[in-house]
Write a protein that holds these residues in place. Structure first.
Motif, PDB file in Angstrom:
ATOM      1  N   GLU A   1       0.718  -1.159  -0.121  1.00 36.76           N
ATOM      2  CA  GLU A   1       0.185  -0.014   0.157  1.00 36.76           C
ATOM      3  C   GLU A   1       0.919   1.009  -0.126  1.00 36.76           C
ATOM      4  O   GLU A   1       2.065   1.186   0.563  1.00 36.76           O
ATOM      5  N   LEU A   2       0.391   2.278  -0.463  1.00 43.49           N
ATOM      6  CA  LEU A   2       0.914   3.675  -0.301  1.00 43.49           C
ATOM      7  C   LEU A   2       0.510   4.397   0.981  1.00 43.49           C
ATOM      8  O   LEU A   2      -0.562   4.193   1.269  1.00 43.49           O
ATOM      9  N   VAL A   3       1.458   4.845   1.592  1.00 42.94           N
ATOM     10  CA  VAL A   3       1.247   5.553   2.943  1.00 42.94           C
ATOM     11  C   VAL A   3       1.497   7.022   2.690  1.00 42.94           C
ATOM     12  O   VAL A   3       2.653   7.288   2.417  1.00 42.94           O
ATOM     13  N   THR A   4       0.544   7.852   3.018  1.00 46.32           N
ATOM     14  CA  THR A   4       0.866   9.243   2.851  1.00 46.32           C
ATOM     15  C   THR A   4       0.670   9.913   4.334  1.00 46.32           C
ATOM     16  O   THR A   4      -0.187   9.603   5.130  1.00 46.32           O
ATOM     17  N   LEU A   5       1.769  10.640   4.716  1.00 45.07           N
ATOM     18  CA  LEU A   5       1.704  11.443   6.014  1.00 45.07           C
ATOM     19  C   LEU A   5       1.651  12.772   5.661  1.00 45.07           C
ATOM     20  O   LEU A   5       2.390  13.348   4.861  1.00 45.07           O
ATOM     21  N   ARG A   6       0.668  13.634   6.278  1.00 42.59           N
ATOM     22  CA  ARG A   6       0.698  14.991   6.067  1.00 42.59           C
ATOM     23  C   ARG A   6       0.880  15.363   7.770  1.00 42.59           C
ATOM     24  O   ARG A   6       0.543  14.976   8.527  1.00 42.59           O
TER      25      ARG A   6
ATOM     26  N   GLU B   1      -3.291   3.764   1.167  1.00 43.74           N
ATOM     27  CA  GLU B   1      -4.309   3.407   0.132  1.00 43.74           C
ATOM     28  C   GLU B   1      -3.883   2.451  -0.749  1.00 43.74           C
ATOM     29  O   GLU B   1      -2.495   2.149  -1.085  1.00 43.74           O
ATOM     30  N   SER B   2      -4.805   1.720  -1.091  1.00 44.17           N
ATOM     31  CA  SER B   2      -4.489   0.419  -1.965  1.00 44.17           C
ATOM     32  C   SER B   2      -4.400   0.827  -3.400  1.00 44.17           C
ATOM     33  O   SER B   2      -5.082   1.651  -3.954  1.00 44.17           O
ATOM     34  N   VAL B   3      -3.155   0.434  -3.780  1.00 42.30           N
ATOM     35  CA  VAL B   3      -2.816   0.802  -5.173  1.00 42.30           C
ATOM     36  C   VAL B   3      -3.763   0.098  -6.211  1.00 42.30           C
ATOM     37  O   VAL B   3      -4.045   0.733  -7.360  1.00 42.30           O
ATOM     38  N   THR B   4      -4.175  -1.060  -5.739  1.00 37.92           N
ATOM     39  CA  THR B   4      -5.142  -1.693  -6.962  1.00 37.92           C
ATOM     40  C   THR B   4      -6.555  -1.232  -6.736  1.00 37.92           C
ATOM     41  O   THR B   4      -7.218  -1.248  -8.006  1.00 37.92           O
TER      42      THR B   4
ATOM     43  N   CYS C   1      -5.253   5.777   9.190  1.00 42.28           N
ATOM     44  CA  CYS C   1      -4.640   4.873   9.894  1.00 42.28           C
ATOM     45  C   CYS C   1      -4.174   5.435  11.358  1.00 42.28           C
ATOM     46  O   CYS C   1      -4.180   4.499  12.278  1.00 42.28           O
ATOM     47  N   ASN C   2      -3.786   6.396  11.469  1.00 40.94           N
ATOM     48  CA  ASN C   2      -3.828   7.117  12.575  1.00 40.94           C
ATOM     49  C   ASN C   2      -3.389   8.751  12.663  1.00 40.94           C
ATOM     50  O   ASN C   2      -3.033   9.232  11.583  1.00 40.94           O
ATOM     51  N   SER C   3      -3.618   9.415  13.869  1.00 46.42           N
ATOM     52  CA  SER C   3      -3.348  10.746  13.946  1.00 46.42           C
ATOM     53  C   SER C   3      -2.620  10.963  15.111  1.00 46.42           C
ATOM     54  O   SER C   3      -2.886  10.229  16.258  1.00 46.42           O
ATOM     55  N   SER C   4      -1.542  11.903  15.197  1.00 48.66           N
ATOM     56  CA  SER C   4      -0.969  12.080  16.533  1.00 48.66           C
ATOM     57  C   SER C   4      -0.368  13.792  16.543  1.00 48.66           C
ATOM     58  O   SER C   4      -0.472  14.333  15.351  1.00 48.66           O
ATOM     59  N   TYR C   5       0.132  13.944  17.657  1.00 45.54           N
ATOM     60  CA  TYR C   5       0.549  15.391  17.824  1.00 45.54           C
ATOM     61  C   TYR C   5       1.870  15.309  18.610  1.00 45.54           C
ATOM     62  O   TYR C   5       2.098  14.886  19.509  1.00 45.54           O
ATOM     63  N   PHE C   6       2.889  15.603  17.844  1.00 47.85           N
ATOM     64  CA  PHE C   6       4.306  15.734  18.205  1.00 47.85           C
ATOM     65  C   PHE C   6       4.418  17.190  18.671  1.00 47.85           C
ATOM     66  O   PHE C   6       4.247  18.234  18.082  1.00 47.85           O
ATOM     67  N   THR C   7       5.090  17.467  19.990  1.00 48.57           N
ATOM     68  CA  THR C   7       5.668  18.600  20.437  1.00 48.57           C
ATOM     69  C   THR C   7       7.232  18.771  19.841  1.00 48.57           C
ATOM     70  O   THR C   7       7.843  17.840  20.463  1.00 48.57           O
ATOM     71  N   MET C   8       7.419  19.610  19.082  1.00 46.20           N
ATOM     72  CA  MET C   8       8.809  20.209  18.780  1.00 46.20           C
ATOM     73  C   MET C   8       9.356  21.134  19.268  1.00 46.20           C
ATOM     74  O   MET C   8       8.487  22.145  19.453  1.00 46.20           O
ATOM     75  N   VAL C   9      10.687  20.919  19.667  1.00 44.74           N
ATOM     76  CA  VAL C   9      11.290  22.297  20.042  1.00 44.74           C
ATOM     77  C   VAL C   9      12.386  22.734  19.270  1.00 44.74           C
ATOM     78  O   VAL C   9      13.351  21.950  18.753  1.00 44.74           O
ATOM     79  N   ALA C  10      12.418  23.869  18.869  1.00 43.19           N
ATOM     80  CA  ALA C  10      13.411  24.612  17.917  1.00 43.19           C
ATOM     81  C   ALA C  10      14.837  24.692  18.849  1.00 43.19           C
ATOM     82  O   ALA C  10      14.830  25.176  19.767  1.00 43.19           O
ATOM     83  N   LYS C  11      16.023  24.309  17.990  1.00 46.38           N
ATOM     84  CA  LYS C  11      16.987  24.524  18.779  1.00 46.38           C
ATOM     85  C   LYS C  11      18.337  25.528  17.890  1.00 46.38           C
ATOM     86  O   LYS C  11      18.140  25.294  16.692  1.00 46.38           O
ATOM     87  N   ASP C  12      19.068  26.230  18.428  1.00 47.53           N
ATOM     88  CA  ASP C  12      20.121  26.696  17.857  1.00 47.53           C
ATOM     89  C   ASP C  12      21.303  26.155  17.640  1.00 47.53           C
ATOM     90  O   ASP C  12      21.134  24.796  18.103  1.00 47.53           O
TER      91      ASP C  12
END
Length: 184
Positions: free
Chosen positions: A72-77, A97-100, A107-118
Motif C-alpha cells: 500500500e501507499l502511505v501518505t503522511l501529512r 491507499e490500496s494501489v489496486t 490509520c492514525n493521527s498524533s501530535y508531536f511537540t517539537m522544540v527549535a534549537k540553535d
C-alpha cells in the motif's frame, strides 16, 4: 525570519510505498516504522516553520486505527497546530491507499511537540501562527487544552504529591491484585 507564519507555509506531505522489509511478524507494516516516519515528517514540518533544527519533546497518544498492508501507499501529512515561545505542536495524519482499488484508510493521527534549537543546542524562539479559519482555531485551542491537561496530570501523579489511597477504589474493577505491606 518572519514573526508569524500560516500553517500552510510549513505544511509537509510525503507518500511512500510499504515494502516487505517494513512488515512485522503478522505481515502488516510494523508500527515502529510508521512512528519513525511520523517523527521524520514532524521534524520536517517544525524545522520548516522555525527555520531551525528541531527535537521531539513529546508525542501525544498514538492509536493505530487500521492496519497497513505491504504494497500500500502511505501518505503522511503534517502541519503546525500550535506555537509557543520555542515549541510547536505538529499534527500528523497517516493514511494508507490500496494501489489496486484506490481505497483509502485513516490509520492514525498524533501530535508531536517539537522544540527549535540553535547551533549550540539552546532553545530558540519560533514564529507565531497565523490562523485564518475555524479549523485552525479548533486545532490551536485543542493543543492549548492538551498542554493544560498534561501539566495537571504531571503534578497529580508526582511522587511527592501522590496519595495511593485516593486511587485504590478505582482499581477494584481492574485486572490487578493489590498486596500493600503497609495499610494506607
Amino acid at each position: 525570519m518572519k514573526l508569524f507564519k500560516t500553517a500552510k507555509e510549513s505544511h509537509v506531505s510525503i507518500t511512500e510505498l510499504m515494502l516487505p522489509s517494513h512488515s512485522n511478524f503478522s505481515g502488516k507494516v510494523h508500527g515502529g516504522h510508521i512512528l519513525n516516519l511520523m517523527d521524520q515528517i514532524a521534524f520536517a514540518c517544525a524545522s520548516k516553520h522555525s527555520q531551525h533544527y528541531c527535537v521531539t519533546a513529546s508525542v501525544n497518544k498514538v492509536d493505530f486505527l487500521n492496519p497497513i498492508e505491504v504494497g500500500e501507499l502511505v501518505t503522511l501529512r503534517a502541519s503546525i497546530n500550535y506555537t509557543g515561545k520555542t515549541s510547536m505542536v505538529v499534527g500528523v495524519r497517516v493514511e494508507s491507499e490500496s494501489v489496486t482499488t484506490g481505497e483509502k484508510k485513516h490509520c492514525n493521527s498524533s501530535y508531536f511537540t517539537m522544540v527549535a534549537k540553535d547551533e549550540n543546542g539552546k532553545n530558540v524562539a519560533v514564529p507565531g501562527l497565523i490562523i485564518k479559519d475555524e479549523q485552525g482555531v479548533r486545532r490551536f485551542s485543542r493543543s492549548m487544552k492538551r498542554k493544560e491537561q498534561a501539566r495537571k496530570r504531571g503534578s497529580k501523579f508526582k511522587a511527592s504529591m501522590f496519595k495511593a489511597d485516593e486511587h485504590l477504589e478505582l482499581m477494584e474493577s481492574e485486572n490487578v491484585k493489590i498486596q500493600l505491606k503497609n495499610n494506607i
